[in-house]
Structures are given as C-alpha cells and as structure tokens.
Design an enzyme around this catalytic site. Structure first.
Site, PDB file in Angstrom:
ATOM      1  N   ASP A 111       0.816  -1.214   0.000  1.00  0.00           N
ATOM      2  CA  ASP A 111       0.000   0.000   0.000  1.00  0.00           C
ATOM      3  C   ASP A 111       0.857   1.275   0.000  1.00  0.00           C
ATOM      4  O   ASP A 111       1.944   1.298   0.579  1.00  0.00           O
ATOM      5  CB  ASP A 111      -0.851  -0.050   1.289  1.00  0.00           C
ATOM      6  CG  ASP A 111      -2.014   0.889   1.241  1.00  0.00           C
ATOM      7  OD1 ASP A 111      -2.138   1.648   0.278  1.00  0.00           O
ATOM      8  OD2 ASP A 111      -2.818   0.846   2.200  1.00  0.00           O
ATOM      9  N   ARG A 150     -12.064   1.515   8.356  1.00  0.00           N
ATOM     10  CA  ARG A 150     -10.701   1.913   7.973  1.00  0.00           C
ATOM     11  C   ARG A 150     -10.734   3.135   7.044  1.00  0.00           C
ATOM     12  O   ARG A 150     -10.059   3.165   6.018  1.00  0.00           O
ATOM     13  CB  ARG A 150      -9.960   0.768   7.300  1.00  0.00           C
ATOM     14  CG  ARG A 150      -8.459   0.868   7.508  1.00  0.00           C
ATOM     15  CD  ARG A 150      -7.678  -0.048   6.603  1.00  0.00           C
ATOM     16  NE  ARG A 150      -6.262   0.059   6.917  1.00  0.00           N
ATOM     17  CZ  ARG A 150      -5.296  -0.239   6.072  1.00  0.00           C
ATOM     18  NH1 ARG A 150      -5.555  -0.663   4.863  1.00  0.00           N
ATOM     19  NH2 ARG A 150      -4.047  -0.115   6.425  1.00  0.00           N
ATOM     20  N   TRP A 197      -4.345  -8.691  -3.724  1.00  0.00           N
ATOM     21  CA  TRP A 197      -5.678  -8.056  -3.881  1.00  0.00           C
ATOM     22  C   TRP A 197      -6.304  -7.964  -2.500  1.00  0.00           C
ATOM     23  O   TRP A 197      -6.698  -8.973  -1.933  1.00  0.00           O
ATOM     24  CB  TRP A 197      -6.511  -8.909  -4.826  1.00  0.00           C
ATOM     25  CG  TRP A 197      -7.872  -8.406  -5.159  1.00  0.00           C
ATOM     26  CD1 TRP A 197      -8.883  -8.109  -4.294  1.00  0.00           C
ATOM     27  CD2 TRP A 197      -8.393  -8.165  -6.471  1.00  0.00           C
ATOM     28  NE1 TRP A 197      -9.992  -7.697  -4.977  1.00  0.00           N
ATOM     29  CE2 TRP A 197      -9.730  -7.730  -6.328  1.00  0.00           C
ATOM     30  CE3 TRP A 197      -7.877  -8.284  -7.771  1.00  0.00           C
ATOM     31  CZ2 TRP A 197     -10.541  -7.419  -7.420  1.00  0.00           C
ATOM     32  CZ3 TRP A 197      -8.698  -7.976  -8.845  1.00  0.00           C
ATOM     33  CH2 TRP A 197     -10.001  -7.540  -8.669  1.00  0.00           C
ATOM     34  N   ASP A 198      -6.392  -6.753  -2.008  1.00  0.00           N
ATOM     35  CA  ASP A 198      -6.869  -6.555  -0.637  1.00  0.00           C
ATOM     36  C   ASP A 198      -8.326  -6.098  -0.628  1.00  0.00           C
ATOM     37  O   ASP A 198      -8.853  -5.630  -1.640  1.00  0.00           O
ATOM     38  CB  ASP A 198      -5.976  -5.503   0.048  1.00  0.00           C
ATOM     39  CG  ASP A 198      -5.804  -5.774   1.532  1.00  0.00           C
ATOM     40  OD1 ASP A 198      -6.665  -6.454   2.120  1.00  0.00           O
ATOM     41  OD2 ASP A 198      -4.807  -5.297   2.105  1.00  0.00           O
ATOM     42  N   ASN A 243     -10.361  -4.205   2.547  1.00  0.00           N
ATOM     43  CA  ASN A 243     -10.250  -3.888   3.964  1.00  0.00           C
ATOM     44  C   ASN A 243     -11.524  -3.419   4.649  1.00  0.00           C
ATOM     45  O   ASN A 243     -11.504  -3.187   5.851  1.00  0.00           O
ATOM     46  CB  ASN A 243      -9.158  -2.830   4.167  1.00  0.00           C
ATOM     47  CG  ASN A 243      -7.776  -3.457   4.213  1.00  0.00           C
ATOM     48  OD1 ASN A 243      -7.518  -4.326   5.040  1.00  0.00           O
ATOM     49  ND2 ASN A 243      -6.909  -3.059   3.307  1.00  0.00           N
ATOM     50  N   CYS A 276      -6.400 -11.228  -0.070  1.00  0.00           N
ATOM     51  CA  CYS A 276      -6.187 -10.658   1.266  1.00  0.00           C
ATOM     52  C   CYS A 276      -7.413  -9.837   1.615  1.00  0.00           C
ATOM     53  O   CYS A 276      -8.037  -9.232   0.757  1.00  0.00           O
ATOM     54  CB  CYS A 276      -4.936  -9.781   1.230  1.00  0.00           C
ATOM     55  SG  CYS A 276      -4.606  -8.916   2.769  1.00  0.00           S
ATOM     56  N   ASP A 298      -3.253 -10.665   9.466  1.00  0.00           N
ATOM     57  CA  ASP A 298      -2.174  -9.682   9.617  1.00  0.00           C
ATOM     58  C   ASP A 298      -1.320 -10.026  10.836  1.00  0.00           C
ATOM     59  O   ASP A 298      -0.237  -9.485  11.018  1.00  0.00           O
ATOM     60  CB  ASP A 298      -2.759  -8.273   9.791  1.00  0.00           C
ATOM     61  CG  ASP A 298      -3.121  -7.646   8.455  1.00  0.00           C
ATOM     62  OD1 ASP A 298      -2.865  -8.281   7.405  1.00  0.00           O
ATOM     63  OD2 ASP A 298      -3.675  -6.533   8.454  1.00  0.00           O
TER      64      ASP A 298
HETATM   65  C1  GLA Z   1      -4.292  -4.793   5.051  1.00  0.00           C
HETATM   66  C2  GLA Z   1      -3.442  -6.013   4.754  1.00  0.00           C
HETATM   67  C3  GLA Z   1      -1.990  -5.740   5.072  1.00  0.00           C
HETATM   68  C4  GLA Z   1      -1.509  -4.536   4.308  1.00  0.00           C
HETATM   69  C5  GLA Z   1      -2.402  -3.345   4.580  1.00  0.00           C
HETATM   70  C6  GLA Z   1      -2.061  -2.179   3.692  1.00  0.00           C
HETATM   71  O1  GLA Z   1      -4.371  -4.556   6.408  1.00  0.00           O
HETATM   72  O2  GLA Z   1      -3.907  -7.113   5.462  1.00  0.00           O
HETATM   73  O3  GLA Z   1      -1.195  -6.851   4.776  1.00  0.00           O
HETATM   74  O4  GLA Z   1      -1.497  -4.823   2.934  1.00  0.00           O
HETATM   75  O5  GLA Z   1      -3.780  -3.657   4.360  1.00  0.00           O
HETATM   76  O6  GLA Z   1      -2.853  -1.081   3.939  1.00  0.00           O
END
Ligand code: GLA
Length: 762
Positions: free
Chosen positions: A391, A470, A505-506, A508, A552, A574
């Site tokens: 990120d 977030r 590929w996240d 959140n 992710c 994480d």
């Molecule tokens: C999430 C992911 C982390 C990282 C952060 C970046 O929390 O799980 O591994 O990539 O985003 O913002």
C-alpha cells in the site's frame, strides 16, 4: 401374504435395476449389484424397519468412501436417506430406513433434499418463494435426473424438481469427486411464470444426518485474531453461523465448519463432515437438530436483506457448498479437502509459488524509489523470488500517505515514484527478482478523485451520514460500469507492465449503509456485489490465467473457495506473531492446503527469527522484514532457510498433512507433511507453553509413513552456532517404529521450534 409382498418387492427392485432407475454412480461392479438382488427379499424379511417402499427409486451419489443417497417415493417426493460411508453393495441402500426411523415425521419432509417453504413443511426451509400470483407456497416434486462424467474425473448428478402447480423448477447439482472424496453441491432456480417470482431464501445445500450426537466446531475472531475454534454439542433447535458484513465478510467467522458425529472431533478417528460455502459474501449455515433428533444442515447465501426478484426465463444459480465426509477424523477430512483444492479448485494448485519480500511492515507508507531499489537488492540478497510493493504507491491529488486518502486513484504517486511503476519493475528485474504490487480495487477513500468524479459508484445511503471502516467505503460492484473500472485498473497495470509478477488483492472494509445508486433492486445488492466481483475475476483469469494472486482482506477476512477459484494463495491474518500463527495456521489447515497459505516472517512477536521462519515454512514462505537490520547469523540463517525451503517445499505443498500434537491440548504443536510416495516427510514442532519444563516430554508418533520402509531423520534450520542433538545421533528407523513408538523432537525452552526431515533409506 408377507412372502408375497417380499417377492413383489424383489420383482420391483429387479425391474428397476433393469430399467436403470436405480442408478449407481459408483465404481461398483454392476453385475455384483444385480446378483445381490437375489438376497434382498431375505434381508427385507429380516428387518422390522420401513425401507424403500415398492416403487421407490434411489439416486446414489458416491465418491471413493462416501455415499449420499436420495430416495424418491411414488409421490415423487425426494428425500435424503443416507449421508455417510459408501456401502459395498449399492442395492442395500434400499434397506436404509427413512429419517433414521426414530419417530413420526408429520410432513415426510424433515429429510427433504431441498425443503420448500409455505406448504406442509414445519422446519427450516431451503427455499422460500412468493409466486407471481402472490402465492407464498412451494412444492417440489422429482421430475428426472441425469449423471455426467466431467473433466478431471468428477461425476455430476443433476436432479430436476418441479412444483406441480407452477412452472417453477429447481435443479440440484451434485458434483462428486471420487478420488478426493469431496462433493460439491449447488442449485439452479428458474421459472416461466407470468411475472417475476420473489426468492426469499435459496440455499445451496440441504443435507440430513441421523445420529445420536453432533459436535459442531465453528471458528470465530476478528482482525489479527482469526480462526478461534469452538466445539459445541448441537441440541434441538437451530444454531446459525452467518455473516451480514457484505464484504470482508469473514471478519468475525468464516463459512467453514466441522461436524463430528457421535463423539467430539478427533484427529484420526470417528466420523467428521468438513463443510465450507464457496461464497465471498453474506452466508448462512444452519444446523437444525429436528424433532427426531436428526441433524438438518442448510448452507447458502444469507437470506438477510437479500430477497431476489427472478424474472421469467432467467436462471438463478446459487454458490457451491463443498463437503467431505471422513471416517478418519478431522485429519482424513482435511487431507481430502486439500487434495481436492490443489487438483480442482486453486489456480496452479499443483504448480509453483514464489517466495517474496513484502515492504508493508518494513516501510508502511513511507518509501520512495531509492528506498525500494535498496529493498530489491535486499530481497535478492536474502534469496527470494519476488519483491511485493504494498500500500501507498498511488494517488496524487490525495496522496496515499496514510489510510485516510487515495483509494481509487490508481496512478503512481509522482513524488514517491517519479519514474513510474515500469521503472520499478525494471529496477527489480535488474536486481534479479520479480516485482509484484498491492491493490485494493473494490474500495474508495472519501478523499479521492474517484469519489469526487463518481459518487454514484459508492455504496452508501443518500440520506444517512457516511460511516467508515478503515476510513474508506466500498465501490458498488453490482454496477457493470464499476466492474469495468475495476477490471480496467488491473488490466491496465498488467498491459503496461507485462512482466509484473504478482498481485496482492486486498479488501479492507465491510459494507455499512448498504444501498446502490444504480441497482433497480436494493435487495439484490449483496448478491450482485459478489457476482460482480466474480465477473471481474473471471475476466482477469481468462486473460491472465497464470498470474499469481494473493487473496487478502485485512488478513483473513475473505478466505473461501468461491474466491480461491481465482487466487493462487490467501493471506490468513495480519497477525504474524510466530506463536499466534501456530494456532491460526493450525485452524485454517482444516480446510485449506499449505500451498495456498501465505506465511510471512515479520517482526511481530517475541520469538526468534528461527521460530518465526519455521512456522512460516508450513505454507508459502515470505518475508516482511528489514533485511538490512538482520544480524549476521540471522541473515545467514534466513538465506540457508530459503535454500532448504526450495528443496523441501514440494513435500509441504503437495504432501498429505498429518497433525500430530495439538497446541490446544499439549505443550507442543506438531504437524507433518508426507509425500505421496511416502518417501519424504517434513515434520514441524513448536513449543506453545512457557511453564517450567514445558516441552516434548515423550516421543511423538508419526503418521502417514509406510511401515515397511526405513527412514532417517535429519534436523533442518539449525541456527548458526548451535548443533542438533538429533543430527548428532543420526539413526535409521522403520516406518512401523516411527508410527508405533515415535521419536522425541526434543522441543524445550532451549529448542522452541524443530524442523525435521524424514527421508526413506533406499
Ligand atoms: C491490510 C493487509 C496488510 C496490508 C495493509 C495495507 O491490512 O492485510 O497486509 O497490505 O492492508 O494497507
């Protein structure tokens, strides 16, 4: 009279067999089956229970060890009469009493294969609809079924059901993977009524298990605290596992569970069903112990806020529910799921994976080209295959320098990366490693150009204050334009940088204030979102079939086999604290294979780098550390560990996993991976308690080896400057000895983690 009835029954069943109505999808000898009919009347006479009545038919869905048997009576009502061990003689399925025969089933539907609501049903339905004329009832009668052999060895049975009063049909699909002992089940719903039909509930699977006791293991947690197991006995009534989070849907609990039958789950013994819903959105798993004390299991999309309007002529396909039935406890169940996933589900499940160095914890948002170039060299020095830029690399009007801005603006930040991504890809390649990148393409920051330009692309209620997870919002993937945008982001990146080697590929955020500015049906949003996501992934995979992609979701917020059809690997949590990871990985391993489990060595936790590396090796090894800060022995150890990993990784990735000592009941956690040929194994043990004298006091019995082979044991990952007591007294043991007596890995406060390689002496 009784004799007459028996002969009549016998004749009927024989006729059925000839007409091929009693279909075995097994690999049994058909002629053996026919022979058996000779004895059937005597067997029927011996038993007092009500088995199949004259005219009943059976649909048999079998794998190597398991059978799911559907009985269709003369009223064409389809029910489940068996889910359990496969019988040697398929003809005997006709002897199985309905409902476990414990008492009166007032409706004849307790064990329905797809319980319709609104008619005589009294229990939790699998499907609930309102017809075009406003009628809220459904009846589903058997029409026909067919079986087909599929590519890869699977056998698919489609069972067609129809409402006698309405042109409304449900097809139940059962895809049996014989060698892997897994059954995948889903349904297709369609109708040709005059107007749309409302689907209030539309499960993927409805199973029925008669037994004395049921023990459900479900998993729960939160960010950095994924997969805590709870085992509970199921009593009469309904236990629901569900999520209503929309995205990052598994944040509190995943759609995966274990049901142990008649005794609590044991690693090696007893009947266990491991089940999981392949859906990355809202799900509902219902475990209902019915009035006959039988277990009804319903799995599917969560009906919460998701009534679906189905137009005439259109089909609605539910996601798949996957399950395996094991008579060898949780170990047997997970080995079946692992084999199935590697062979049939995860892209390149039997292929290679890249070791990597990630910069997230090394730099967070604070980096520039110079820093990154130095990290590429560090990655090369360490010995990994790829550098993963996390990120913070994008956004210009609203630079992504923290998690409060920039999501959606996927252009390189010109201050941090003035020469663009192409330059970085080349720089990494010049340093001798590949380059990969982090994306969170489903999300948007309120502070972003994307949000300013397309406020109607964002999921939010027009008349409510925005509420953030977030500091971000979710894009409306039910909108085809948004799907094109997300596809375009990834496609552009890969077109401009054809050698880009990896995508993380996240996802959140969860969905708050669920509302779409463009979807004509608000109650379609949760479902359409996931289908929209899958559309994008489908398009990407069609164009980039071999690109490694990590799934992710702020850790393990989205670990399911719906998404894992597109991703080569997933990020479990994480939380990379070595000790925590022993537990987290242990629990994911019930359902997901090591090759797909990304484990990174980071600075979380108090354990030594050796402990953290040993733990991370039980899967797909990666790093997220500042290599330049490692001491000389730490660097030497890590470089050597990567070389060792290269040599043994295939045993871990493709081998059968056997859990030896549980961290929940022992001072140590111990698990091993055995190659298919039983000639190699890798055995990991960790200290998980810190009381005085905690450790492996006794030998640990190995599993999965060949008793007739001889093996040597060699300790790996021995830290520089230390020596291994095991290597000092190198011995040869028979597989028989190792499994009957075992060997003490000598785990103690001075040897907190031990990795042993077991090799056949040839
Ligand atoms: C999430 C992911 C982390 C990282 C952060 C970046 O929390 O799980 O591994 O990539 O985003 O913002």
């Amino acid at each position: 009279m009784r004799r007459y009835t028996e002969s009549f029954l016998y004749l009927l069943l024989l006729c059925e067999s000839l007409c091929n109505n009693l279909i075995s999808i097994s690999f049994n000898s058909y002629s053996f089956m026919k022979l058996h009919y000779l004895f059937l009347p005597f067997m029927l006479a011996l038993t007092q229970q009500t088995q199949a009545a004259p005219g009943d038919r059976h649909i048999i869905i079998e794998t190597r060890q398991t059978a799911l048997v559907i009985r269709v009576d003369t009223a064409q009502t389809p029910t489940i009469v068996h889910l359990g061990p496969k019988l040697r003689n398929a003809a005997e399925y006709a002897l199985i009493p309905a409902n476990g025969k414990r008492g009166e089933d007032y409706t004849g539907l307790y064990n329905s294969i797809y319980t319709p609501a609104g008619g005589r049903n009294l229990l939790e339905p699998a499907i609930q609809v309102t017809h075009a004329d406003g009628n809220p009832s459904l009846d589903l009668k058997y029409v026909r079924h067919e079986t087909q052999s599929m590519v890869g060895g699977a056998v698919q049975t489609n069972v067609y059901l129809k409402d006698p009063q309405y042109p409304f049909e449900v097809t139940l699909h059962y895809k049996a993977y014989p060698n892997e002992d897994v059954i995948e089940q889903w349904s297709t719903i369609r109708h040709t009524e005059k107007k749309s039909v409302f689907l209030h509930k539309y499960a993927s699977a409805n199973l029925y298990i008669p037994a004395e006791q049921y023990y459900l293991t479900h998993f729960h947690g939160d960010w950095a605290n994924e997969m805590n197991p709870s085992e509970i006995p199921l009593t009469e009534g309904i236990k629901l596992l569900d999520t209503k989070l929309g995205t990052r849907a598994d944040l509190f609990q995943p759609p995966s569970f274990l049901v142990a039958i008649n005794q609590p789950a044991h690693e090696d013994r007893g009947e266990v069903i491991a089940g999981t819903l392949a859906w990355s959105g809202n799900y509902q798993l219902a475990f209902e112990v019915d009035p006959l004390h039988n277990l009804r299991l319903l799995a599917g999309i969560n009906p919460f806020a998701s009534a679906y309007t189905l137009a005439p002529g259109k089909a609605f396909m539910t996601p798949a529910f996957l399950f395996t039935y094991s008579t060898q406890g949780t170990g047997g169940a997970s080995r079946s799921l692992h084999r199935w996933a590697r062979k049939h589900r995860i892209p390149q499940g039997e292929g290679n994976r890249l070791t990597l160095l990630n910069n997230w914890e090394a730099t967070y948002f604070d980096f520039n080209e110079e820093k990154l170039s130095a990290l590429f060299k560090d990655g090369k020095k360490l010995g990994v295959d790829l550098f993963l830029l996390d990120d913070g690399w994008f956004g210009n009007k609203y630079p992504r320098n923290n998690d409060r801005a920039g999501l959606g603006d996927w252009q390189e930040n010109i201050k941090k990366l003035p020469h663009g991504l192409g330059y970085l890809v080349k720089e990494a390649e010049n340093a001798g490693i590949k380059f990969g990148i982090w994306l969170e393409p489903e999300m948007v920051s309120p502070k972003s150009e994307l949000y300013e330009k397309h406020p109607d692309w964002v999921i939010k209620l027009p008349n409510r204050q925005e509420y953030y997870f977030r500091n971000q919002l979710v894009l409306d993937l039910s909108n085809p334009k948004v799907q094109d945008f997300v596809y375009g982001i990834v496609n552009d990146l890969l077109t401009k940088n054809p050698t880009l080697g990896y995508i993380k590929w996240d996802c959140n955020a969860v969905i708050y204030n669920a509302y779409s500015a463009t979807n004509a049906n608000q109650s379609h949003l949760y479902v359409d979102y996931v289908q929209g996501l899958y559309n994008v992934l489908e398009r990407l995979r069609a164009k980039y079939p071999t690109l490694p992609m990590m799934l992710c979701s702020g850790g393990g917020g989205r670990v399911d086999y719906g998404a894992l059809k597109y991703f080569t690997e997933y990020w479990p949590s994480d939380n990379t604290d070595g000790l925590e990871r022993v537990f987290i990985q242990w629990n994911y391993s019930y359902f997901f294979p090591a090759i797909a489990t990304c484990n990174h060595v980071t600075d979380w936790g108090k354990q030594s780098i050796k402990f953290r590396t040993d733990v991370a090796m039980m899967g797909k090894l990666g790093y997220d550390i500042v290599v330049s800060k490692l001491t000389e022995p730490e660097l030497e150890f890590s470089q050597q560990a990567l070389k060792t990993y290269e040599r043994i990784k295939n045993v871990i990735w493709q081998g059968d996993q056997f859990r030896l000592a549980s961290p929940y009941t022992s001072d140590i956690a111990s698990t091993m991976y055995v190659s298919e040929g039983q000639d190699r194994a890798v055995w990991f043990s960790y200290l998980v308690k810190n009381r005085y004298k905690a450790g492996s006091a006794a030998p640990v019995k190995l599993k999965g080896l060949n008793p007739d082979k001889n093996y040597t044991i060699q300790e790996l990952n021995v830290y520089p400057g230390t020596s291994s007591p095991i290597n000092r007294n190198s011995m040869t043991y028979s597989g028989n000895y190792l499994m009957a007596i075992g060997v003490n890995p000598q785990v103690s406060a001075r040897r907190e983690s031990v990795v042993l390689e077991v090799t056949e002496v040839k």
